[in-house]
Each structure stands twice: as structure tokens, then as C-alpha cells.
Design a protein around this motif. Structure first.
Motif, short mmCIF file in Angstrom:
data_model
loop_
_atom_site.label_atom_id
_atom_site.label_comp_id
_atom_site.label_asym_id
_atom_site.label_seq_id
_atom_site.Cartn_x
_atom_site.Cartn_y
_atom_site.Cartn_z
N PRO A 88 0.82 -1.21 0.00
CA PRO A 88 0.00 0.00 0.00
C PRO A 88 0.86 1.26 0.00
O PRO A 88 1.98 1.27 0.50
N SER A 118 -7.36 -1.20 -2.35
CA SER A 118 -7.43 -1.19 -0.90
C SER A 118 -8.26 -0.01 -0.42
O SER A 118 -8.71 0.80 -1.23
N TYR A 119 -8.49 0.05 0.87
CA TYR A 119 -9.31 1.12 1.42
C TYR A 119 -8.65 1.67 2.67
O TYR A 119 -7.82 1.03 3.30
N GLN A 121 -9.92 3.64 6.29
CA GLN A 121 -11.12 4.03 7.03
C GLN A 121 -10.83 5.10 8.06
O GLN A 121 -9.81 5.08 8.73
N ASP A 134 -1.49 -0.76 17.05
CA ASP A 134 -0.49 -1.40 16.21
C ASP A 134 -0.22 -0.50 15.01
O ASP A 134 -1.15 0.04 14.42
N THR A 136 0.24 0.52 11.29
CA THR A 136 -0.27 -0.07 10.06
C THR A 136 0.04 0.85 8.88
O THR A 136 0.54 1.96 9.04
N TRP A 137 -0.28 0.37 7.68
CA TRP A 137 0.00 1.11 6.44
C TRP A 137 -0.84 2.37 6.33
O TRP A 137 -0.38 3.39 5.83
N TYR A 138 -2.10 2.28 6.77
CA TYR A 138 -2.98 3.44 6.67
C TYR A 138 -3.23 4.11 8.02
O TYR A 138 -4.00 5.05 8.12
N ASN A 158 3.01 2.58 10.17
CA ASN A 158 4.29 1.87 10.15
C ASN A 158 5.33 2.77 9.48
O ASN A 158 5.00 3.81 8.91
#
Lengths: 245, 352
Positions: A88, A118-119, A121, A134, A136-138, A158
Motif C-alpha cells: 500500500p 485497498s481502502y 477508514q 499497532d 499499520t500502512w494506513y 508503520n
């Protein structure tokens, strides 16, 4: 991909043919039943958020890189770009594909045609960021309306994704605030303030502009389907200021 | 053994540890006096009076996740398709979409996975934890007669009373309908009927029509349970996908390396074992072990009876990363077993 390109070309041709038939003025900002600005729809990519985020600064401004980050962005090679292996793009990076905003009273979603199908939110139900999320990519995004502006606050990213093809880095201290406005039916403007004391000496703001895309749909771009990028990516992307230094 | 252990890596990638989940209470849902979500509360409705399917749902589908044709008769599946399924099983599923980080396509609507449903009057979106989304248009557009085949296909929906009816077509033929590998063609057309019977329950029937593979349409019914006070957790397959490097061996390797275990020992292993505790799952997993002569079988959550083969007197392979019986006294039956997984061993206690 090729179909998207063909359609883009077809649209360009159609646009020139039907230019005379386009409405001269855009319609007013659409609103939801409860009177809030409705951001829903398919929006064009902003090219300034693709190759080099320097392109999205105000004229005369520069990106306040810390020395280690300035060194890294000059050294990074395209083959090491996570998007080259179908990962992503992260936030606020864009790719040359449109995206769709889906808005409900409790959430706003962004659906990406590519680089990966991908999305993202954004919670607008009043919840805070979790205490120990955690990465994450988004990231973890919460949003609220301030007048007619949707303000989105995001943390918990991340450290893997790049901000652009140039390779601007970030750390897990990254905090992004996006301010979305829809001044009329056809335009979406967003100011993106990037605050990462791990990689930049101060916060800086990028300015984005997207246009409403009428009469189209998101196509399906599945990067993993036939990805042959990495073996062909040599050297550094040339569309950034560092490649000229 | 090695092959079987490694073959489940993709499950690990799509099976994140729920203990790390956010536990923010879902706002606005009815709760009982003790603060728990009232799953028996009436079906929520949108402003226009339609049932509101919005929410994070835990699809309970062990049987059809493994085998979408579980209710069909052998003759309903053409020999070429059955041969393909057998080959995919023998290859330990190494060409399943999960191993290549590709979208599951039509399998998303029947697989045992979490789904977040987002409902607006003109568009319903279904979100998977692997970040794949599916769009279902309710704006009156028809399905295209000759669509460009796509992994996720094309879906349109309409309301039939309180039932959401979703028609989908235009799938490419690269995806499997289930974990075993039942194939479909580009002619696949699915019709899903969703009904939210109360706050906590979503019932779905999907009819699968694919005359190029299956002579007759068939329908499977799958229930989902609301997963309140939690959220999807991003699971990006590409991030660290080492599956294919390790996806070696064949299902028949386990047969070749099988160790002989006396019949009377196998008979003691037979029984029903229930997961302790149930961990993050809404429903505790159950494994039923049966012995038939020299052969031992396991059925995990009704996925179907699967032969498991001994690598030692108490260790067997064939289900997940293997099954180990805990034998405290050789004269009596085991008290527990472990189902092995790359994320750890899961204890199941014998209940009968």
C-alpha cells in the motif's frame, strides 16, 4: 492498467469534443440529510502527491528534512519503493489512479483504485485514537467536521511506506492532520500537515486539489496480478528535485 | 509433516492475533443492563426504513469455506473439475489466491472471515481485513452484458422487502470458490440474499450458477454473527509473504512417512474435543476424532472428515499444522489434544 490508460485517452478525446457542452459553472456543494458537506464521489489523483511532495508545497517553501532523512531520500532507489512490490502507498501518498470517498454518519472511507485495491477508514463516530495501536500502512484515523471542513487526525503508521517516488521517509512519530473542503460540487481541496519530529525539523503542510470525476467508475487494479516492476526498476526516479542535485 | 506445517502460513497471515484488537465499544448499539451488546435487539434500520446491515460481521462458515459443494452429490461435479480439486489438494493449495496475495473474488462472500459492511442508500461496500473492498451498487444500474472480467466481479443490489438481493457477474476464472479449490468459469453468476434478522444475526443464502462447470445451480446458506466492540485489523499479505518459498511437498508425502499406530490406541483417541478457551472466536472450535480400523480422521468445525496420519504415536498431520494427543496415562484415553498452528498450539479438551 492498459484499460485505464485507454480510458484516460478516450476521456481526453471526449473532453475536447464535448468541451463546448460542459456546464459553465459547477453546482453548489452537495450536502447530506443532516446538512453536513457530502464528500462522496470519485476524485482525481493530484499529481503533486505522486512523484515528489515538494511539488505540493506553497511556492517558496521547502521540506524541513533532518540530516539523516535528507541523506536517505537522496540514496533511496526505486527498486526499494514498497509500492514496487504491490504494498500500500500509505498516507498521504497518491498514485495516478482515482479514488472514491464513501461517507456515512459514523465513518468516511477512501477506496483506492490502485496502487493496491485497498481502502482507508476514518472513524467519525467520536472515538479517540487507541492508547497503544499497532502500526499499520494506513494508520488510525479519526475525523470530525469543523464547520464545512472535515478534519482528519491520523497516527499509528508503520515506518515502511514512502511519501512519494522520491522516497521521503518518516518515523513512527508521524502525525498527519488533513483538512478536506468541498467548495463546490466539482472540487476537493485538502491541506495535509505532516508532523514527524523523528524525520523533520518542524511540521509542514502540503496542498492538494482533486476534481470530481463524472461518468466513470473505479476500475480494478490488482498490482499482484502480473507485477514485473522490480526487475526493471534501475536507479532513482528522475521526477524529483534530488535527482537533479 | 514439514509441508503440512508450512502450508498453513497463509492462514497465519490472514488470521491476526485478536488479542491486539482495538476494543472500543461500538457507539449507538442497544445494550443490556450489564453493558453487553443486546444481540437480540430488533434489526436496526436506516433513515429510509431499510434494514441497516452496517457492522463488523464474523462469518461462521467452516463447511462451505472448505467445500462450497459440500451438499452436492458426486455426479453434480464434472470429472475434470473433480480432478482439478484433487490436484489442488495434492499440491497443498499452493495456487490458492492467499498464497499469491491475490484477491479471493467470489470466495469472500462464503469464506470464514470477518467482513465490515458499509451501507449507504446507493452503494454498499464490503471490506475485508486484507484491505480488499467490494462495491455493490444500489443506484439502479444494470450488470453489464459483456464486462471485462475482474477479480472482484461486478455487483448490483436491490431490496426485496427486508432482503437485500445482490447479483454478481463478470468474475475472472482465476479464483477458487473454496479452500479445496472448486473451480468456476467466467460465466459465474451469483445471487446473494441477505437478511438481518436482529441486531446480532445476518443470514445469507447465495445461489451459484455456472453452467460451464456445474450443471445445476446450487445454494448455500451461511450465518454471520455481529462482532461488536471490535474492529478490522489490517493484514497486508504482501508485507512479508514468504509462503511460496516454503510451500513445498505434496499431500501424499504424509502418507509415505506415516507411522503405524496400533488400532486400540487409535480407538482411544476417538472423541469430541472443544477449544479451551475459545480465544477471540465468537464460537469455540470443535474437533471430532473418529477411528476406523487402522485409520484416524478429524473433522474441525464441520469442515469435513479428513484423514490424519501419524508421525509418532501421539502426533498426527493432515489438519492445520497437526494434531497432538495429550496422553497422561497410556491405559486411558487422552484428556486433551493440541491443534498446532504457526501462531501457537491450541488446547482442545475432551468433552466426550
Amino acid at each position: 492498467m492498459s484499460k485505464r490508460l485507454a480510458v484516460v485517452i478516450a476521456f481526453a478525446v471526449l473532453a475536447s469534443v464535448f468541451a463546448a457542452g460542459q456546464p459553465a459553472k459547477t453546482k453548489p456543494t452537495p450536502r447530506t440529510a443532516d446538512g453536513k458537506v457530502d464528500f462522496s464521489g470519485i476524485w482525481s489523483a493530484d499529481p503533486h502527491f505522486i512523484s515528489d511532495i515538494n511539488d505540493a508545497l506553497k511556492p517558496g517553501e521547502s521540506i524541513p528534512l533532518q540530516p539523516w532523512a535528507a541523506k536517505l531520500v537522496k540514496e533511496r532507489l526505486s527498486k526499494d519503493d514498497p509500492t514496487a512490490v504491490c504494498l500500500p502507498a500509505g498516507v498521504p501518498r497518491q498514485v495516478p489512479h482515482p479514488w472514491r470517498i464513501v461517507q456515512t454518519p459514523t465513518h468516511t472511507f477512501i477506496l483506492f483504485e490502485g496502487n493496491t485495491h485497498s481502502y482507508r477508514q476514518i472513524f467519525t463516530d467520536g472515538r479517540p485514537h487507541p492508547e497503544d495501536p499497532d502500526p499499520t500502512w494506513y494508520g488510525h484515523s479519526i475525523g470530525k467536521m469543523e464547520g464545512d471542513t472535515l478534519v482528519v487526525d491520523s497516527v499509528a503508521f508503520n515506518e515502511v511506506f514512502w511519501f512519494d517516488f522520491a522516497g521521503h521517509p518518516h518515523t513512527d512519530k508521524l502525525h498527519i492532520v488533513e483538512r478536506f473542503r468541498r467548495p463546490d460540487s466539482d472540487h476537493l481541496n485538502y491541506d495535509v500537515t505532516i508532523d514527524d519530529p523523528g524525520a523533520y525539523t518542524k511540521a509542514f503542510t502540503l496542498y492538494g486539489h482533486s476534481k470530481y470525476m463524472y461518468g466513470t467508475e473505479l476500475f480494478e487494479y490488482v498490482c499482484n496480478e502480473n507485477n514485473q516492476d522490480v526487475e526493471h526498476l534501475v536507479g532513482k526516479d528522475s521526477r524529483n528535485k534530488y535527482s537533479k542535485q | 509433516m514439514k509441508a503440512a506445517v508450512l502450508a498453513i502460513l497463509s492462514l497465519a497471515l490472514t488470521d491476526p492475533v485478536r488479542a491486539q484488537w482495538l476494543n472500543y465499544p461500538t457507539p449507538g448499539i442497544p445494550r443490556t443492563a450489564d453493558g453487553k451488546p443486546n444481540l437480540a435487539a430488533p434489526t436496526p434500520r436506516t433513515a429510509d426504513g431499510k434494514p441497516d446491515l452496517t457492522g463488523v460481521w464474523n462469518r461462521i462458515s467452516p463447511k462451505y469455506d472448505a467445500n462450497i459443494t459440500a451438499d452436492l452429490k458426486p455426479g453434480d461435479i464434472p470429472p475434470w473439475a473433480q480432478a482439478l480439486v484433487e490436484k489442488r489438494k495434492e499440491d497443498l493449495g499452493k495456487d490458492h489466491m492467499a498464497a499469491h496475495c491475490l484477491p479471493f473474488g467470489p470466495e469472500y462472500s462464503t469464506a470464514q472471515r470477518y467482513v465490515k459492511i458499509v451501507q449507504t442508500p446507493t452503494l454498499i461496500v464490503m471490506l475485508d481485513e486484507d484491505l480488499t473492498y467490494r462495491q455493490i451498487f444500489l443506484d439502479g444500474r444494470p450488470l453489464e452484458s459483456d464486462p471485462q472480467p475482474a477479480w472482484m466481479g461486478y455487483s448490483v443490489g436491490h431490496w426485496d422487502g427486508d432482503t437485500l438481493v445482490v447479483d454478481s457477474a463478470g468474475f475472472n476464472d482465476k479464483t477458487w470458490l473454496d479452500t479445496q479449490g472448486h473451480p468456476h468459469s467466467e460465466a459465474l453468476h451469483t445471487t446473494e440474499r441477505y437478511r438481518r434478522t436482529d441486531l446480532g444475526h445476518l443470514e445469507m443464502e447465495t445461489t451459484i450458477q455456472d453452467p460451464k462447470v456445474y450443471a445445476k445451480p446450487f445454494t448455500v446458506a451461511i450465518s454471520s454473527l455481529l462482532a461488536p466492540d471490535t474492529e478490522l485489523l489490517e493484514a497486508v499479505c504482501n508485507e512479508n509473504n514468504k509462503d511460496l518459498d516454503h510451500w513445498v511437498g505434496r499431500a501424499s508425502d504424509d502418507e509415505k512417512s506415516e507411522v503405524k499406530v496400533p488400532r486400540e490406541t487409535l480407538a482411544k483417541y476417538a472423541g469430541t474435543y472443544v477449544e479451551q478457551p475459545k480465544l477471540w472466536r465468537t464460537v469455540a472450535r470443535t474437533i471430532v476424532i473418529t477411528a476406523e480400523g487402522d485409520a484416524l480422521f478429524g473433522d474441525l468445525d464441520g469442515r469435513g472428515k479428513t484423514r490424519i496420519r501419524a508421525t509418532s504415536a501421539s502426533n498426527f498431520v493432515g489438519i492445520q499444522g497437526g494434531v497432538e494427543f495429550v496422553v497422561k496415562d497410556p491405559k486411558t484415553a487422552p484428556t486433551d489434544l493440541f491443534v498446532k498452528h504457526v501462531s501457537g498450539n491450541y488446547r482442545f479438551a475432551r468433552t466426550k
